[in-house]
Scaffold this active site. Structure first.
Site, PDB file in Angstrom:
ATOM      1  N   GLY A 191       8.563   3.324   0.055  1.00 14.37           N
ATOM      2  CA  GLY A 191       9.486   4.825   0.510  1.00 14.37           C
ATOM      3  C   GLY A 191      10.811   4.220   0.402  1.00 14.37           C
ATOM      4  O   GLY A 191      11.057   3.086   0.078  1.00 14.37           O
ATOM      5  N   ILE A 231       0.821  -1.389   0.098  1.00 12.97           N
ATOM      6  CA  ILE A 231      -0.078  -0.045  -0.072  1.00 12.97           C
ATOM      7  C   ILE A 231       0.849   1.308   0.063  1.00 12.97           C
ATOM      8  O   ILE A 231       0.276   2.453   0.023  1.00 12.97           O
ATOM      9  CB  ILE A 231      -1.141   0.222   1.176  1.00 12.97           C
ATOM     10  N   PHE A 275      12.723   3.610   2.817  1.00 17.71           N
ATOM     11  CA  PHE A 275      13.115   2.535   3.499  1.00 17.71           C
ATOM     12  C   PHE A 275      12.548   1.050   3.147  1.00 17.71           C
ATOM     13  O   PHE A 275      13.125  -0.013   3.704  1.00 17.71           O
ATOM     14  CB  PHE A 275      12.254   2.754   5.024  1.00 17.71           C
ATOM     15  N   GLY A 276      11.719   1.081   2.046  1.00 18.54           N
ATOM     16  CA  GLY A 276      11.109  -0.055   1.836  1.00 18.54           C
ATOM     17  C   GLY A 276       9.699  -0.244   1.480  1.00 18.54           C
ATOM     18  O   GLY A 276       9.010   0.957   1.010  1.00 18.54           O
ATOM     19  N   LYS A 277       8.837  -1.077   1.682  1.00 16.65           N
ATOM     20  CA  LYS A 277       7.524  -1.262   1.515  1.00 16.65           C
ATOM     21  C   LYS A 277       6.571  -1.131   2.806  1.00 16.65           C
ATOM     22  O   LYS A 277       6.696  -1.638   3.810  1.00 16.65           O
ATOM     23  CB  LYS A 277       7.191  -2.239   0.642  1.00 16.65           C
ATOM     24  N   VAL A 278       5.298  -0.766   2.454  1.00 17.83           N
ATOM     25  CA  VAL A 278       4.221  -0.897   3.380  1.00 17.83           C
ATOM     26  C   VAL A 278       3.082  -1.785   2.965  1.00 17.83           C
ATOM     27  O   VAL A 278       2.770  -1.749   1.829  1.00 17.83           O
ATOM     28  CB  VAL A 278       3.667   0.584   3.757  1.00 17.83           C
ATOM     29  N   ASP A 318       8.636  16.453  11.676  1.00 15.37           N
ATOM     30  CA  ASP A 318       8.490  16.374   9.959  1.00 15.37           C
ATOM     31  C   ASP A 318       7.094  16.473   9.779  1.00 15.37           C
ATOM     32  O   ASP A 318       6.313  15.429   9.106  1.00 15.37           O
ATOM     33  CB  ASP A 318       9.120  14.972   9.403  1.00 15.37           C
TER      34      ASP A 318
END
Ligand SMILES: *[C@@H]1O[C@H](CO)[C@@H](O)[C@H](O)[C@H]1NC(C)=O
Ligand SMILES: *[C@@H]1O[C@H](CO)[C@@H](O)[C@H](O)[C@H]1NC(C)=O
Ligand SMILES: *[C@@H]1O[C@H](CO)[C@@H](O)[C@H](O)[C@H]1NC(C)=O
Ligand SMILES: *[C@@H]1O[C@H](CO)[C@@H](O)[C@H](O)[C@H]1NC(C)=O
Ligand SMILES: *[C@@H]1O[C@H](CO)[C@@H](O)[C@H](O)[C@H]1NC(C)=O
Ligand SMILES: *[C@@H]1O[C@H](CO)[C@@H](O)[C@H](O)[C@H]1NC(C)=O
Ligand SMILES: *[C@@H]1O[C@H](CO)[C@@H](O)[C@H](O)[C@H]1NC(C)=O
Length: 860
Positions: A537, A534, A539-542, A652
Site C-alpha cells: 500500500g 502479502i 505506506f509500505g508493505k504487509v 473508512d
C-alpha cells in the site's frame, strides 16, 4: 478510571438494602441520599430517568456562581447534570447530613468545558471531604484528555461519618494564577459495608483494615462480560466495564457464559449487592489447550498512582467445573503470589455459587511506570484435571495514605493523541478545508486510470489531500491480509517492554500491547523477504510472519519513504490496543525502532470481503454467507460506535476493510483513520474529509462534520456491493451507473433492483429477504445522517433479513422474534467470543473445500 453516567434508580438501592442491612437509626435513609445537579436552577432528569435536584440548599457559602456549558458535547448522555456547573473562585463548602453509621458513596461528576468564558485549562483545585483529601491540584481538563472522554465520574467510598455531617470543600489551587474550581454533579448515598480486612500480598500475616479507610474506585470490571450500567447493578449503582481493554499481550484466553441450567446462587456471606448476577455469570478462562495454558499467564495491566496501597477484589463463580481440583491456579499481583492454588469450587462448595477474595498490595515509587499487574496461571504442580484459571470480576480500590489523602498527580495524556488532535483542528478551517472541487479533482484524476477504477481514485485522492494541505495522510490504503492459516491464542512473551518501549506512547498503551524488538520482527518476517509480502500500500508493505514458534501474523511495515506519519502509526496503536472484539481485527503488538514503524496483527486467512464478491477467481459466496458476513461487520461497527468506552467512528468502511478469518468470521480492520467520537475539549468532531471514494457520506462532505452516521452511509454502500457484486465506483460504466449508490437507489426507486443484483443469486434470494436487505441499504444511504438508522438498527434489520431467508415458511412474525433474540444476544455478548463458527451451518457443503484454497496474494 472510566465511568459512564448511566444512572440508577433509588428504588433499587432501597431494595438491596432492606434485604441485607440492619436499618440504622439516625435519619431516614432518604436524607442520606443527595443527587445534585450543581449550578442548575431547577434540577432535571437524566437519560435513565433519575431525578437530580438543585445544589443550593447544601451550600454553606455564597461565593460561587452558576454557569451553563457553552457547548454540549454529543457524547453527554443527557444535559443533566453536565450542562450546568457550579464555579468556585474561592474556597467553598457543601454540607450534608448523613447517617453516622453508614459507609458513603461520594461520586463527583465533571464535564470540563467553557463556562462563563473561563478557560477550562485554568481550573486546578482540591476537593476535601472531612478529613480525607479526594482530589488535589486536580485538572478535570487534563484528566478528560487523558481518558479521551468528554465527561467522567470520580467515585469514592468513605467510612461512616460519626458526626453525621459531611463537608465537601472545593478549593481553587493557589499555585495556579486565575484558578477556579467547578463541579457538575454530586451524588452522596449510604451503602452497606462492603469491605473487610485484606491480606497484604508478600506479608503472610499482615492485613489492612480496609473498613476504617476511605477508598477510591480505580477499576471495576465485568471480566469476560460486558458493560453493566448503574441501573443494572445489584442495588449500589456501580458501573462495571468490559475487561478486554486491560488484557495484556496476545494471549487473552476465552470468555464464557453460564449455561441456562447454571443458576447463580448467592451464599449467606456473599449478598447479591457484592456484585450482580451478570458479573458472576460471565467469565474469562485461559483456553482449551493445557500445554499453551501452562506456558502463559492470563494477565491484566492497570495504570495506577504510586505511593498507595490498592485493594484488589477478585470475583469468582465456577460455571463449568463441579469438583475440587479440576481447575486450580495461582494468582499474582505485581509478580508476587497473592494466592497459591486457588480452587473456586473448594472455596464456594459448588458450581454457580459466587465467592470473592480481597488482596492488598502497595505500589511503591521508583518502579518506573506505575502499573498493577494481575496475572493468573494454572497451579501445574497441584496436577489439576485441567490446566486452567478463571476470573469473573475484578475491582481495584485505592486506599487513602497515612495523611488521609487519596489524590494522585494529574494523568499525562498521550502526546500522540494530543498532537493528532491539534493537527486535525489546525488543518480544519472553513476556508482552508478541502473544497468540493479539490475532491472532484481526485475523482477525475483517478477515473483517467480506468483499469484500476476505485483503487486508483483512492490513491490519487490521498496524494492530493496531502499535497494540498500537508495533513495527515491516510493510514488507510491498508491492504488485505491473505493466507490460509490459523491464528490462535498463544504464549505471550513480554519482550523488554519498559526499556525499549516507544517513548511516544502513553504508558497505559505500552502496558496493553506487546512490544516487539526489530530483530524479533526480522526473524518473524524472514528478514522482510519478498516471498513474505502479502500486500502493498501507500505506506509500505504487509508481510506474513510467524511468532512464538507457530502463530501466524500479518506485519505491516511502513517504508521509510512513506507518507504515513508517526501520528497515524501511534493513533492506530492507541486505538486498537484498547479494542478487542470478535468482529474487529486484533492488534497484537508493534515495533518502533531504528525509524521503523511496524504493526503486528492477527492474520486473516481469507483476505478481504471484496475479493470474494467480484473480480475474483474465488468461488462466489452464497447469499446466506454474505448476509452473515454483513451481520458480523455490522456487529463490529456497532461495537465501535457503542460498545467501547467512547464512540469510535471508523471513517473508512469499505469491502477491503472487512477481512475474513479462516472460519469466515468478518472482522473490521484499519482504524488508522478512526476518530474517537466526541472527545477532548474540541467543540465537535470536525475534521478534514477522509475516506474512500464511492463510500463517502455526502453530508460529511458538505459539512465536514463527522458522526457515526457517516459509517452507516459507507456501510450502506458495502451492502450494495455485496448484493450487486460490483465496485462502489466504476468509471467504465455509463454516467448514471458510475456510482453504485446512486445507481442502486435509482433502480430501487424504479422498482427494478432485482435486475442489477449478482446473477449468482437470481432465484436464490427469498424475495422478502431481498426486500428487507435493499430497504436497509437504502435507509443507510439517506442523504441526511439523521434519517439513517443506527448501526444497531442496521444490525437488527440484517438479522431479520437472515431469518426471512432461512425460514421463509415460518412467516414474518417468527423471523422478527428470532431477529430480536439474535440482536439481544449480540447486545448481551457484545464482547463474547462464543458464537458458533459460520462454517458449521453453511448450506453449501462443498464451500469449505473450495474456500480453503490458497488465494493468490498478487491477484488484485
Ligand atoms: C464542616 O463545616 C462547618 C462550617 O464550615 C464547620 O463548622 C464544621 O466543623 C465542619 N465539620 C467537619 C466535620 O469538618
Ligand atoms: C439493563 O439490563 C436489561 C436486561 O438485561 C437491558 O435490557 C437494559 O438495556 C439494561 N440497561 C442498561 C441501561 O444498560
Ligand atoms: C512517593 O513518595 C516519595 C517519598 O515520600 C516521594 O519522593 C515521591 O515523589 C512520591 N512519588 C509520587 C509519584 O508521588
Ligand atoms: C512483572 O514482570 C514483568 C516481566 O517479568 C515485568 O515486565 C513487569 O514490569 C513486572 N511488573 C512489576 C509491577 O514489577
Ligand atoms: C507468571 O507470572 C509470575 C509472576 O510474575 C512469573 O513468576 C511466572 O514466570 C509467569 N509465568 C509465565 C509462564 O509467564
Ligand atoms: C486513612 O486516613 C485515615 C484518616 O486520616 C487514617 O487514620 C488511616 O490510617 C489512613 N489509612 C492508611 C492506610 O494510611
Ligand atoms: C499541578 O498539576 C499540573 C498538571 O499536571 C502540574 O504541571 C503542576 O506541577 C501541578 N502543581 C502542583 C503544585 O503540584
Amino acid at each position: 478510571m472510566k465511568f459512564k453516567t448511566h444512572i440508577f434508580s433509588l428504588i433499587v438501592v432501597c431494595f438491596a438494602w432492606s434485604t441485607t442491612h440492619v436499618v440504622s437509626k439516625g435519619p431516614a435513609s432518604d436524607s442520606d441520599s443527595y443527587i445534585l445537579s450543581c449550578g442548575s436552577s431547577n434540577g432535571g432528569t437524566d437519560s435513565d430517568g433519575r431525578k437530580w435536584v438543585i445544589d443550593i440548599k447544601s451550600l454553606t457559602s455564597s461565593n460561587s456562581v452558576t454557569a451553563t456549558a457553552q457547548y454540549q458535547d454529543p457524547s453527554l448522555p443527557s444535559e443533566t447534570p453536565y450542562m450546568s456547573a457550579r464555579i468556585f473562585t474561592s474556597q467553598s463548602t457543601y454540607q450534608f447530613s448523613v447517617s453516622p453509621k453508614k459507609r458513603l458513596w461520594v461520586r463527583l461528576h465533571f464535564y470540563p468545558s467553557t463556562y462563563s468564558n473561563l478557560d477550562p485549562a485554568d481550573s486546578y483545585f482540591d476537593v476535601v471531604a472531612n478529613e480525607f483529601t479526594l482530589l488535589k491540584n486536580f485538572s478535570a481538563t487534563i484528566t478528560a484528555q487523558a481518558l479521551t472522554q468528554a465527561y467522567f465520574i470520580r467515585e469514592f467510598s468513605l467510612p461512616p461519618v460519626k458526626s453525621g455531617k459531611l463537608n465537601i470543600t472545593f478549593t481553587p489551587s493557589k499555585q495556579h494564577e486565575g484558578s477556579y474550581a467547578f463541579v457538575n454533579g454530586i451524588e452522596i448515598m449510604g451503602m452497606p459495608e462492603l469491605f473487610q480486612p485484606a491480606t497484604m500480598v508478600g506479608f503472610t500475616d499482615q492485613t489492612i483494615e480496609v473498613e476504617s479507610n476511605s477508598l477510591q474506585t480505580i477499576f471495576r470490571l465485568n471480566v469476560g462480560g460486558q458493560y453493566i450500567a448503574a441501573t443494572n447493578d445489584s442495588g449500589l449503582t456501580r458501573t462495571w466495564y468490559d475487561d478486554s481493554p486491560y488484557l495484556f499481550g496476545a494471549a487473552f484466553g476465552v470468555t464464557s457464559q453460564a449455561d441456562k441450567n447454571v443458576k447463580i446462587q448467592y451464599p449467606l456471606d456473599t449478598p447479591e449487592y457484592i456484585a450482580p448476577v451478570n458479573v458472576y455469570s460471565t467469565a474469562r478462562s485461559m483456553g482449551p489447550d493445557a500445554k499453551i495454558n501452562a506456558n502463559y499467564n492470563l494477565t491484566w495491566a492497570f495504570q495506577v498512582d504510586a505511593n498507595f496501597t490498592y485493594v484488589v477484589r477478585f470475583h469468582f463463580c465456577e460455571l463449568k467445573m463441579t469438583k475440587v481440583n479440576q481447575r486450580v491456579f495461582d494468582i499474582f499481583l505485581n509478580n508476587k503470589t497473592a494466592q497459591a492454588a486457588a480452587d473456586v469450587i473448594a472455596w464456594s462448595g459448588s458450581q454457580g455459587v459466587p465467592v470473592y477474595k480481597d488482596y492488598a498490595t502497595y505500589v511503591a515509587d521508583g518502579t518506573g511506570d506505575y502499573q498493577l499487574w494481575v496475572a493468573l496461571h494454572p497451579s501445574v504442580s497441584m496436577k489439576p484435571e485441567y490446566n486452567d484459571a478463571i476470573l469473573n470480576g475484578l475491582e481495584i480500590f485505592k486506599v487513602n495514605d497515612t495523611g488521609g489523602n487519596l489524590a494522585g498527580p494529574n494523568p499525562v495524556p498521550s502526546q500522540m493523541m494530543l498532537q493528532a488532535e491539534a493537527e486535525a483542528t489546525k488543518n480544519f478551517s472553513p476556508a482552508g478545508g478541502p473544497s468540493h472541487a479539490q475532491v472532484i479533482g481526485g475523482i477525475a484524476g483517478g477515473a483517467a486510470g480506468f483499469a484500476f477504477a476505485a483503487a486508483v481514485c483512492i490513491v490519487v485522492y490521498r496524494r492530493k489531500r496531502k499535497n494540498a494541505g500537508g495533513m495527515e495522510s491516510g493510514f488507510g490504503s491498508w491492504l488485505p491480509l491473505y493466507g490460509n492459516s490459523h491464528t490462535s491464542t498463544s504464549k505471550s512473551t513480554i519482550s523488554g517492554k519498559s526499556t525499549t518501549g516507544s517513548s511516544h506512547l502513553s504508558t497505559i498503551t505500552q502496558g496493553l500491547c506487546r512490544h516487539f524488538s526489530l530483530p524479533e520482527i526480522r526473524q518473524a518476517a524472514k528478514n522482510f523477504h519478498e516471498s513474505q509480502v502479502i500486500g502493498v500500500g501507500g505506506f509500505g508493505k504487509v508481510y506474513k510472519g510467524i511468532i512464538d514458534g507457530g502463530t501466524q501474523v500479518a506485519i505491516k511495515r511502513s517504508s521509510p519513504s512513506s507518507e504515513q506519519g508517526v501520528h497515524e502509526f501511534q493513533t492506530e496503536i492507541e486505538m486498537l490496543s484498547k479494542l478487542r472484539h470478535r468482529h474487529l481485527v486484533s492488534l497484537i503488538g508493534f515495533c518502533e525502532e531504528d525509524g521503523e514503524m511496524i504493526l503486528v496483527y492477527d492474520y486473516m486467512a481469507n483476505g478481504t470481503l471484496r475479493e470474494h464478491i467480484y473480480k475474483t477467481n474465488n468461488a462466489p459466496l452464497s447469499w446466506k454467507q454474505r448476509l452473515e458476513i454483513c451481520i458480523g461487520a455490522a456487529r463490529g461497527l456497532h461495537y465501535l460506535h457503542t460498545g467501547a468506552k467512547y464512540t469510535i467512528i471508523h471513517r473508512d468502511v469499505k469491502t477491503t476493510n472487512i477481512l475474513l478469518d479462516e472460519n469466515w468470521v468478518a472482522k473490521v480492520s484499519d482504524f488508522g483513520l478512526s476518530k474517537t467520537g466526541p472527545n477532548l475539549n474540541q467543540t465537535h468532531v470536525s475534521t478534514v474529509v477522509k475516506g474512500s471514494f464511492g463510500y463517502l457520506d455526502p453530508e460529511y462532505f458538505r459539512r465536514q462534520q463527522l458522526t457515526e452516521k457517516s459509517d452507516v452511509y459507507s456501510f450502506g454502500v458495502v451492502l450494495l456491493e455485496v448484493l450487486c457484486a460490483r465496485p462502489a465506483l466504476n468509471p467504465n460504466l455509463p454516467k448514471e451507473q458510475v456510482s453504485l449508490a446512486d445507481w442502486a437507489l435509482l433502480c430501487q426507486k424504479k422498482g427494478n433492483l432485482q435486475d442489477i443484483i449478482d446473477p449468482h443469486f437470481k432465484g436464490n434470494i427469498n424475495p422478502e429477504c431481498l426486500k428487507k436487505f435493499a430497504e436497509t441499504a437504502q435507509k443507510c444511504l439517506s442523504d441526511h445522517g439523521l434519517a439513517r438508522p443506527s448501526m444497531g438498527d442496521v444490525l437488527w434489520n440484517l438479522e431479520f433479513a437472515l431469518q426471512l431467508q432461512q425460514n421463509p415458511s415460518e412467516g414474518k412474525h417468527v423471523a422478527e422474534e428470532k431477529a430480536n433474540d439474535a440482536y439481544a444476544m449480540h447486545k448481551k455478548m457484545l464482547n463474547i467470543e462464543e458464537e458458533s463458527s459460520l462454517n458449521e451451518d453453511t448450506d453449501d457443503s462443498n464451500t469449505n473445500v473450495v474456500f480453503s484454497q490458497l488465494v493468490n496474494p498478487k491477484g488484485r
